[in-house]
Design a protein around this motif. Structure first.
Motif, PDB file in Angstrom:
ATOM      1  N   ALA A   1       0.885  -1.483  -0.012  1.00 23.77           N
ATOM      2  CA  ALA A   1       0.005  -0.180  -0.040  1.00 23.77           C
ATOM      3  C   ALA A   1       0.898   1.249   0.214  1.00 23.77           C
ATOM      4  CB  ALA A   1      -0.890  -0.122   1.300  1.00 23.77           C
ATOM      5  N   GLY A   2       2.107   1.147   0.574  1.00 22.17           N
ATOM      6  CA  GLY A   2       2.926   2.353   0.667  1.00 22.17           C
ATOM      7  C   GLY A   2       3.508   2.446  -0.604  1.00 22.17           C
ATOM      8  N   LEU A   3       3.852   1.636  -1.642  1.00 23.89           N
ATOM      9  CA  LEU A   3       4.227   1.764  -2.948  1.00 23.89           C
ATOM     10  C   LEU A   3       3.088   2.697  -3.675  1.00 23.89           C
ATOM     11  CD1 LEU A   3       5.778  -0.683  -5.552  1.00 23.89           C
ATOM     12  CD2 LEU A   3       3.385  -0.031  -5.876  1.00 23.89           C
ATOM     13  N   ILE A   4       1.838   2.123  -3.684  1.00 22.18           N
ATOM     14  CA  ILE A   4       0.835   2.845  -4.032  1.00 22.18           C
ATOM     15  C   ILE A   4       0.710   4.341  -3.725  1.00 22.18           C
ATOM     16  CG2 ILE A   4      -1.676   2.837  -4.239  1.00 22.18           C
ATOM     17  CD1 ILE A   4      -1.994  -0.176  -3.746  1.00 22.18           C
ATOM     18  N   MET A   5       0.956   4.375  -2.554  1.00 27.59           N
ATOM     19  CA  MET A   5       0.803   6.083  -2.053  1.00 27.59           C
ATOM     20  C   MET A   5       2.177   6.684  -2.724  1.00 27.59           C
ATOM     21  SD  MET A   5      -1.683   6.307   0.267  1.00 27.59           S
ATOM     22  CE  MET A   5      -1.256   7.841   0.691  1.00 27.59           C
ATOM     23  N   LEU A   6       2.951   6.182  -3.200  1.00 28.15           N
ATOM     24  CA  LEU A   6       4.344   6.866  -3.537  1.00 28.15           C
ATOM     25  C   LEU A   6       4.172   7.103  -5.221  1.00 28.15           C
ATOM     26  CD1 LEU A   6       7.480   5.469  -1.452  1.00 28.15           C
ATOM     27  CD2 LEU A   6       6.010   7.773  -1.380  1.00 28.15           C
ATOM     28  N   ALA A   7       2.874   6.589  -5.718  1.00 29.87           N
ATOM     29  CA  ALA A   7       2.903   6.338  -7.201  1.00 29.87           C
ATOM     30  C   ALA A   7       2.381   7.646  -7.432  1.00 29.87           C
ATOM     31  CB  ALA A   7       1.966   5.451  -7.545  1.00 29.87           C
ATOM     32  N   ASP A   8       2.810   8.334  -8.527  1.00 28.19           N
ATOM     33  CA  ASP A   8       2.058   9.617  -9.270  1.00 28.19           C
ATOM     34  C   ASP A   8       0.921   9.355  -9.603  1.00 28.19           C
ATOM     35  OD1 ASP A   8       4.200  10.949  -8.360  1.00 28.19           O
ATOM     36  OD2 ASP A   8       5.170  11.275 -10.517  1.00 28.19           O
ATOM     37  N   LYS A   9       0.466   8.111 -10.077  1.00 27.07           N
ATOM     38  CA  LYS A   9      -1.000   7.721 -10.780  1.00 27.07           C
ATOM     39  C   LYS A   9      -1.341   6.463 -10.236  1.00 27.07           C
ATOM     40  CE  LYS A   9      -3.308   8.712 -14.795  1.00 27.07           C
ATOM     41  NZ  LYS A   9      -4.081   7.704 -15.573  1.00 27.07           N
ATOM     42  N   ILE A  10      -2.542   6.124 -10.003  1.00 27.23           N
ATOM     43  CA  ILE A  10      -3.028   4.841  -9.703  1.00 27.23           C
ATOM     44  C   ILE A  10      -4.028   4.634 -10.792  1.00 27.23           C
ATOM     45  CG2 ILE A  10      -4.547   3.166  -8.314  1.00 27.23           C
ATOM     46  CD1 ILE A  10      -3.869   5.269  -5.843  1.00 27.23           C
ATOM     47  N   LEU A  11      -3.789   3.608 -11.460  1.00 24.78           N
ATOM     48  CA  LEU A  11      -4.789   3.025 -12.819  1.00 24.78           C
ATOM     49  C   LEU A  11      -6.261   2.975 -12.261  1.00 24.78           C
ATOM     50  CD1 LEU A  11      -3.833   2.260 -15.834  1.00 24.78           C
ATOM     51  CD2 LEU A  11      -3.948  -0.121 -14.877  1.00 24.78           C
ATOM     52  N   ASP A  12      -6.376   2.277 -11.068  1.00 17.33           N
ATOM     53  CA  ASP A  12      -7.541   1.831 -10.671  1.00 17.33           C
ATOM     54  C   ASP A  12      -8.122   2.271  -9.132  1.00 17.33           C
ATOM     55  OD1 ASP A  12      -5.803   0.270  -9.616  1.00 17.33           O
ATOM     56  OD2 ASP A  12      -6.722  -1.506  -9.984  1.00 17.33           O
ATOM     57  N   PRO A  13      -7.967   3.937  -9.047  1.00 23.29           N
ATOM     58  CA  PRO A  13      -8.198   4.240  -7.705  1.00 23.29           C
ATOM     59  C   PRO A  13      -9.532   4.024  -7.136  1.00 23.29           C
ATOM     60  CG  PRO A  13      -7.995   6.254  -9.199  1.00 23.29           C
ATOM     61  CD  PRO A  13      -7.855   4.773 -10.159  1.00 23.29           C
ATOM     62  N   ARG A  14      -9.725   4.019  -5.969  1.00 19.92           N
ATOM     63  CA  ARG A  14     -11.092   4.106  -5.468  1.00 19.92           C
ATOM     64  C   ARG A  14     -11.496   5.666  -5.532  1.00 19.92           C
ATOM     65  NH1 ARG A  14     -12.909   1.771  -0.277  1.00 19.92           N
ATOM     66  NH2 ARG A  14     -11.819  -0.237  -0.800  1.00 19.92           N
ATOM     67  N   SER A  15     -12.959   5.732  -5.729  1.00 18.85           N
ATOM     68  CA  SER A  15     -13.141   7.290  -5.840  1.00 18.85           C
ATOM     69  C   SER A  15     -12.712   8.046  -4.729  1.00 18.85           C
ATOM     70  CB  SER A  15     -14.689   7.252  -6.074  1.00 18.85           C
ATOM     71  OG  SER A  15     -15.297   8.103  -5.212  1.00 18.85           O
ATOM     72  N   GLY A  16     -12.207   9.328  -4.975  1.00 22.62           N
ATOM     73  CA  GLY A  16     -11.436  10.224  -3.677  1.00 22.62           C
ATOM     74  C   GLY A  16     -10.086   9.686  -3.471  1.00 22.62           C
ATOM     75  N   GLN A  17      -9.577   8.684  -3.974  1.00 23.10           N
ATOM     76  CA  GLN A  17      -8.219   8.255  -3.494  1.00 23.10           C
ATOM     77  C   GLN A  17      -7.049   9.070  -3.907  1.00 23.10           C
ATOM     78  OE1 GLN A  17      -7.488   4.037  -4.073  1.00 23.10           O
ATOM     79  NE2 GLN A  17      -5.505   4.042  -3.146  1.00 23.10           N
ATOM     80  N   GLU A  18      -6.310   9.633  -2.947  1.00 23.06           N
ATOM     81  CA  GLU A  18      -5.174  10.472  -3.313  1.00 23.06           C
ATOM     82  C   GLU A  18      -3.790   9.853  -3.055  1.00 23.06           C
ATOM     83  OE1 GLU A  18      -5.243  14.416  -1.823  1.00 23.06           O
ATOM     84  OE2 GLU A  18      -7.294  14.310  -1.611  1.00 23.06           O
ATOM     85  N   THR A  19      -2.770  10.076  -3.893  1.00 23.60           N
ATOM     86  CA  THR A  19      -1.583   9.738  -3.290  1.00 23.60           C
ATOM     87  C   THR A  19      -0.627  10.752  -3.085  1.00 23.60           C
ATOM     88  OG1 THR A  19      -0.441   9.725  -5.608  1.00 23.60           O
ATOM     89  CG2 THR A  19      -1.809   7.841  -5.208  1.00 23.60           C
ATOM     90  N   ILE A  20       0.414  10.479  -2.215  1.00 22.72           N
ATOM     91  CA  ILE A  20       1.409  11.587  -1.888  1.00 22.72           C
ATOM     92  C   ILE A  20       2.344  11.711  -3.297  1.00 22.72           C
ATOM     93  CG2 ILE A  20       3.570  11.813  -0.563  1.00 22.72           C
ATOM     94  CD1 ILE A  20       2.675   9.670   1.451  1.00 22.72           C
ATOM     95  N   GLY A  21       2.503  10.561  -4.046  1.00 21.99           N
ATOM     96  CA  GLY A  21       3.251  10.660  -5.292  1.00 21.99           C
ATOM     97  C   GLY A  21       4.740  10.760  -4.910  1.00 21.99           C
ATOM     98  N   GLY A  22       5.698  11.049  -5.832  1.00 25.55           N
ATOM     99  CA  GLY A  22       7.048  10.940  -5.889  1.00 25.55           C
ATOM    100  C   GLY A  22       7.777  10.274  -6.764  1.00 25.55           C
ATOM    101  N   ILE A  23       6.905   9.337  -7.199  1.00 23.59           N
ATOM    102  CA  ILE A  23       7.467   8.310  -8.128  1.00 23.59           C
ATOM    103  C   ILE A  23       6.930   8.218  -9.303  1.00 23.59           C
ATOM    104  CG2 ILE A  23       8.319   5.615  -8.705  1.00 23.59           C
ATOM    105  CD1 ILE A  23       8.790   5.339  -5.738  1.00 23.59           C
TER     106      ILE A  23
END
Ligand SMILES: NC(=O)CC[C@H](N)C(=O)O
Length: 201
Positions: free
Chosen positions: A82-104
């Motif tokens: 889940a931490g990898l997901i949080m660092l992604a600039d983009k999620i292909l299939d996010p839950r509605s409203g799901q945000e990330t920190i990004g950075g990669i």
């Protein structure tokens, strides 16, 4: 550099296991829940758990923006699952409203390895980790669908990217904190030490 201080984002997920693994890799490890607690850390781990919940709680606790700012400023970070997901600039299939920190600069697919294969273990050869392959524990794990230029792919499993690095940010689809093998945490603490050494030049 003396032992670096490494925080573990403690909103949800397997925080305790990371604290233990970091201590074994010669870091001073502490949980981080509030923006003020981010100030004193040299590096940060974002644990596995449920990325939709971590996202929601990060917004609720006023952590999302401070996290983005610190990561943008070069704070070494390591995300598992889940931490990898949080660092992604983009999620292909996010839950509605799901945000990330990004950075990669990568696009990730959540729960990518599929239902029949929800949890499994596999030997993973990781660039930068000496010796035998690491025992990768995958639990409803994401994979990295695609990466931008300048991203180092550190490991693949069955043709899918499962470990990446971009500058000071490291991410794995699997959970090295659950195996008692601390080589990946050591790779991260070495990244934190290298940053600290560069800063004090
Ligand atoms: N073990 C994990 O961290 C699972 C990640 C979870 N499937 C998510 O989407 O966040």
């Amino acid at each position: 550099m003396p032992s670096p201080v490494i925080g573990v984002l403690a909103l949800q997920g397997d925080v305790r296991e990371h604290l233990v693994a970091l201590a074994a890799a010669d870091a001073v490890a502490r949980p981080v829940r509030r923006p003020g607690e981010l100030d004193g850390v040299d590096g940060l781990v974002i644990p596995g758990g449920e990325s939709t919940t971590i996202s929601k709680l990060a917004v609720l606790f006023g952590m999302m923006e401070p996290l983005r700012a610190r990561v943008r400023a070069g704070l070494p970070v390591y995300g598992t699952c889940a931490g990898l997901i949080m660092l992604a600039d983009k999620i292909l299939d996010p839950r509605s409203g799901q945000e990330t920190i990004g950075g990669i600069d990568m696009i990730v697919r959540r729960n990518a390895f599929g239902r029949q294969n929800e949890s499994f273990e596999a030997a993973v050869d990781i660039e930068g980790v000496e010796g035998d392959p690491v025992e990768g524990v995958f639990i409803r794990a994401p994979w990295v669908e695609s990466v931008g230029a300048g991203i180092e792919v550190l490991a693949e499993h069955e043709g899918h990217i499962v470990a990446v690095r971009q500058g000071n940010a490291l991410a794995t689809s699997f959970h090295p904190e659950l195996t008692g093998d601390h080589r990946v945490h050591r790779l991260f603490t070495d990244m934190v030490r290298a940053r600290g050494a560069a800063d004090s030049l």
